[in-house]
Design a protein around this motif. Sequence first.
Motif, PDB file in Angstrom:
ATOM      1  N   GLY A 170       1.954   8.661  -1.950  1.00  0.00           N
ATOM      2  CA  GLY A 170       1.612   9.708  -3.026  1.00  0.00           C
ATOM      3  C   GLY A 170       2.183  11.208  -2.335  1.00  0.00           C
ATOM      4  N   ALA A 171       3.170  11.143  -1.418  1.00  0.00           N
ATOM      5  CA  ALA A 171       3.578  12.661  -0.939  1.00  0.00           C
ATOM      6  C   ALA A 171       2.641  13.349  -0.408  1.00  0.00           C
ATOM      7  CB  ALA A 171       4.615  13.169  -1.819  1.00  0.00           C
ATOM      8  N   PRO A 172       1.518  12.988   0.489  1.00  0.00           N
ATOM      9  CA  PRO A 172       0.604  13.781   1.091  1.00  0.00           C
ATOM     10  C   PRO A 172       1.300  15.070   1.937  1.00  0.00           C
ATOM     11  CG  PRO A 172       0.601  11.818   2.301  1.00  0.00           C
ATOM     12  CD  PRO A 172       1.524  11.533   0.864  1.00  0.00           C
ATOM     13  N   CYS A 173       2.448  14.666   2.343  1.00  0.00           N
ATOM     14  CA  CYS A 173       3.344  15.741   3.043  1.00  0.00           C
ATOM     15  C   CYS A 173       3.266  17.194   2.312  1.00  0.00           C
ATOM     16  CB  CYS A 173       4.625  15.078   3.645  1.00  0.00           C
ATOM     17  SG  CYS A 173       5.560  14.832   2.193  1.00  0.00           S
ATOM     18  N   ILE A 174       3.603  17.068   1.180  1.00  0.00           N
ATOM     19  CA  ILE A 174       3.761  18.367   0.313  1.00  0.00           C
ATOM     20  C   ILE A 174       2.273  18.715  -0.550  1.00  0.00           C
ATOM     21  CG2 ILE A 174       6.047  18.079   0.200  1.00  0.00           C
ATOM     22  CD1 ILE A 174       5.640  17.070  -2.513  1.00  0.00           C
ATOM     23  N   GLY A 175       1.283  17.894  -0.198  1.00  0.00           N
ATOM     24  CA  GLY A 175       0.099  18.450  -0.943  1.00  0.00           C
ATOM     25  C   GLY A 175      -0.265  17.529  -1.920  1.00  0.00           C
TER      26      GLY A 175
ATOM     27  N   THR B  44       0.900  -1.091   0.079  1.00  0.00           N
ATOM     28  CA  THR B  44      -0.015  -0.022   0.010  1.00  0.00           C
ATOM     29  C   THR B  44       0.945   1.340  -0.094  1.00  0.00           C
ATOM     30  OG1 THR B  44      -0.296   0.289   2.397  1.00  0.00           O
ATOM     31  CG2 THR B  44      -1.797  -1.402   1.147  1.00  0.00           C
ATOM     32  N   GLN B  45       0.323   2.419  -0.278  1.00  0.00           N
ATOM     33  CA  GLN B  45       1.050   3.740  -0.275  1.00  0.00           C
ATOM     34  C   GLN B  45       0.555   4.429   1.071  1.00  0.00           C
ATOM     35  OE1 GLN B  45       1.300   5.786  -3.821  1.00  0.00           O
ATOM     36  NE2 GLN B  45       1.610   3.989  -5.234  1.00  0.00           N
TER      37      GLN B  45
END
Length: 599
Positions: free
Chosen positions: A395-400, A366-367
């Motif tokens: 998916g890099a939610p840390c940078i939106g 999973t991502q």
Amino acid sequence: MKSEQESQFTSAFQPSFDEISPSLYETTFVVVDLETTGGSHNSAAITEIGAVKVRAGEIVGEFQTLVNPESPIPPFITVLTGITDAMVIAAPKLGEAIFSFLEFVGSSKDSVLVAHNAPFDIGFLKAACAKLEISWPSYQVLDTAKIARYVVTRDEAPNCKLSTLSTFFGATTNPDHRALSDARATVDVFHGILDRLGSYGVKTLEELKSFSTRITSAQRSKKYLAEGLPNTPGVYIFRDEAGIPLYIGTTRNLRNRVRSYFTAAETRKRIHDMISLAHSLDVIQTATIIEAEVRELRLIGEKQPRFNRRSKFQAKSLWIKLTKEAFPRLVAIRGAKGLDDESGWAGPFNGRDESARAIEALYEVTQIRQCKPRITLSSMKSASPCALFDMKRCGAPCIGQESIDSYSSHVTAIHQSLHIDSRPILNSLNERMKELANQERFEEAAEVRNRLGALIRGSARAQSIRSLTRVKELIAAIATSIDTWEFVVIRHGKLAASATAKSDNYKEVVESLKLTAEVVIDNGEILPASHHEEVEVLLRYLNQEGIRIVEIDGIWALPTFGSAAARSEIEKVRAQVGANSYKEDFANSVDRFAQRSTN
């Protein structure tokens, strides 16, 4: 008075050589160690034999041979020992290796075998002889691990592992999971033990053999504690002079079990130490053995007796869960407080490594994010993506780069797998494992397998536990004799009452139990009224053959496609594996080796 003839006969009598136990200085010892493909001689094979022959404190010979196990060596064994399939292909097969070893040892009159955790090594050697249809010589056997428990205190060494004792006794060879090295280290440990035994007056082989099976003075002097006990199920509590519990146990027969602590059959040094401190004994009689087991768990958790090892830290067991935030992540926590059915969770796990593997299994397919900081709109402005983003594993939610709605698909997949349908994630892990195996990346495939196993075990336990704690009331029965039944009342995963009854009056007993059973309130937590160990004890009881459900208030069921079903399927597959399947696997491994050699 004796006659002159009788006196002459008495003074002339001498014991035979067979009746004189040889001194340790005169005895020839053969210290042996094996490496194998697994832990059981029923399913695993020997890969290496190492032995050292010593006499009078001096090494007089050494023996070492690899053994062709005629089956593939599991990757984790190769990592542990360094022994590969390629190393054993040209090695002697079992018959040749065993005959050479027995020739080195000599007859049972010539030598005494010594091993560290002897039941393991000697068990494999005996099984090998049985397989070869040759009789096992009746060697006398000494176990250095067993004897060390009596001469090395816990303050000196925390355990009696070979590596620990080698360091303690200053062995000249470090054990490294190779047979000859481990045998050499065991020789040094054995000599260190013999030096200490001198202060106990142990000078002969017979004295050494009986040393670890002797009855201590404390056992003899405190045997009175076992007098007058009933032969019923119950819990027993050994207490010290101040009345503080030292050890708590449970049994079907209080009289027989407690008596066994004061016989030569009790060889555990820990228990000998406990008995030396014991001043009194209390017993709690119970109607059923299941009630005794549950009472024992509760008392151990409450009293924390110093000589009990298991069940002392039930509230500190390890679980995994999804955090409650905009972008949840997986964490391992101690204790079930804070777990709820809305968020994904699994457990308990047998240790930190097991919980970490389960989390890594979910990372594998999973991502879900692996970073720890809480993600907010302000944090996104200054954050930078990690390497997982470039590897397309996050998916890099840390940078939106990933919205809350998009990210929630990963969370939903994990929640579904842990609580409802485990097939998508388990299938993905299986495919990943096969892919690595086909690429001959066997160590990585083995690690994925270990992660998969940890995830299945943890989530299966969680689903089983929650299935019972949701049930408001369950009354079950099992026959204990032709006309006697045992009844239990379970409420929200807690034993509320138990009793026995005759077949002709069971209805009255059941009604009485319902009225007098402990009232248990559902507080909304996954463990409303008890620790997970009590729930699992009750689950084992309910799953035994012959159990009958008398009444139930609620639904007791597991997810059709949950991890419990996956675990059951794995167990079925293992049971169906034929005894000769290793031949095809070994042939394939030989072919792969030949292809690599050609290339």
